[in-house]
Motif scaffolding. Structure first.
Motif, PDB file in Angstrom:
ATOM      1  N   PRO A  10       0.735  -0.591   0.261  1.00 35.65           N
ATOM      2  CA  PRO A  10       0.466   0.132  -0.219  1.00 35.65           C
ATOM      3  C   PRO A  10       0.992   1.132   0.049  1.00 35.65           C
ATOM      4  N   ARG A  11       1.925   1.167   0.538  1.00 33.44           N
ATOM      5  CA  ARG A  11       2.797   2.849   0.626  1.00 33.44           C
ATOM      6  C   ARG A  11       2.855   2.669  -0.767  1.00 33.44           C
ATOM      7  N   ALA A  13       1.474   1.592  -3.071  1.00 34.24           N
ATOM      8  CA  ALA A  13       0.445   2.424  -4.405  1.00 34.24           C
ATOM      9  C   ALA A  13       0.851   3.615  -4.046  1.00 34.24           C
ATOM     10  N   ARG A  14       0.633   4.008  -3.275  1.00 35.08           N
ATOM     11  CA  ARG A  14       0.598   5.693  -2.864  1.00 35.08           C
ATOM     12  C   ARG A  14       1.718   6.870  -3.536  1.00 35.08           C
ATOM     13  N   MET A  15       2.500   6.350  -3.571  1.00 38.51           N
ATOM     14  CA  MET A  15       4.009   6.462  -3.768  1.00 38.51           C
ATOM     15  C   MET A  15       3.899   6.567  -5.287  1.00 38.51           C
ATOM     16  N   GLU A  17       1.499   6.260  -7.582  1.00 34.94           N
ATOM     17  CA  GLU A  17       0.296   6.904  -7.467  1.00 34.94           C
ATOM     18  C   GLU A  17       0.335   8.448  -8.364  1.00 34.94           C
ATOM     19  N   ARG A  18       1.806   8.902  -6.981  1.00 33.24           N
ATOM     20  CA  ARG A  18       2.422  10.274  -7.401  1.00 33.24           C
ATOM     21  C   ARG A  18       3.487   9.987  -8.788  1.00 33.24           C
ATOM     22  N   ASN A  50      -1.775   1.051 -11.918  1.00 31.25           N
ATOM     23  CA  ASN A  50      -2.869   1.812 -11.949  1.00 31.25           C
ATOM     24  C   ASN A  50      -3.255   2.106 -13.300  1.00 31.25           C
ATOM     25  N   ARG A  72      -4.752  -1.308  -4.288  1.00 24.72           N
ATOM     26  CA  ARG A  72      -5.233   0.278  -4.616  1.00 24.72           C
ATOM     27  C   ARG A  72      -5.237   0.824  -5.994  1.00 24.72           C
TER      28      ARG A  72
END
Length: 213
Positions: A10-11, A13-15, A17-18, A50, A72
């Protein structure tokens, strides 16, 4: 459904995305266009992330089955699929056990994903199984530098980066892995660019390989 718990990052995945949005503006989008140009028929995309490839598929593609294990990123891909110019079906799964029957697809796409797969030979074997005889594999991957010093630096950085970057390895010879999996490489380009401001230009390969007829 396969157990995908080991693929959850998850960490990262969030990174991702950016940073992937920045990478698109710095050249990755252009390379996606080049890799996917001329595709047709049914396509399986392995590790769709994504969904940034979806906008680049040509109208000659009749369906994309996009396989993504990370929850995610898969949710983001499902949103991207709604806006795609071709039919895209996003499904849970992983490269080591693709949710596909033998010979089901005309082409496969591996885009910035083979760097992070633990068992690349097994994944390429699965891709071959899912493709019809003579089917295409289109690929876009970052790879180990042919510069000896840069290659050694990538070797040194890979263990740490792999732990924080969703399993990504900086130092793979992906072209050789594709050949070793009995694909016939028809086109191979080696390009250097910097997908992120804080990362120096580094080697990528893009091209097309084919299963034996």
């Amino acid at each position: 459904m396969a157990d995908l718990s080991e693929f959850q990052h998850p960490r990262f995945a969030r990174m991702y995305e950016r940073i992937s949005a920045e990478a698109e503006q710095r050249g990755t989008a252009e390379y996606r266009d080049r890799v996917l140009a001329g595709l047709s028929g049914r396509v399986i995309e392995v590790g769709a992330g994504n969904g940034l490839n979806f906008d680049h598929y040509p109208a000659t593609v009749v369906e994309v089955v996009a396989v993504e294990p990370e929850d995610r990123l898969r949710a983001l891909a499902e949103r991207a699929a709604e806006r795609a110019p071709v039919p895209v079906r996003v499904v849970p799964g992983h490269a080591g056990a693709l949710p596909a029957e033998d010979g089901m697809f005309d082409a496969a796409v591996a885009s910035l994903v083979l760097c992070s797969i633990a068992d690349v030979p097994a994944a390429l074997k699965e891709i071959r199984r899912a493709l019809r005889p003579g089917g295409e594999l289109r690929f876009l991957e970052h790879v180990r530098s042919t510069n000896p010093l840069l290659g050694l630096l990538q070797d040194a950085l890979t263990p740490l980066w792999s732990r924080t970057g969703g399993g990504c390895r900086l130092n793979r010879d992906t072209a050789e892995a594709i050949r070793a999996a009995d694909f016939q490489v028809e086109r191979l380009e080696r390009v250097h660019y910097s997908p992120l401001r804080f990362v120096p230009p580094h080697a990528h390969i893009l091209g097309c390989a084919r299963t034996p007829s």
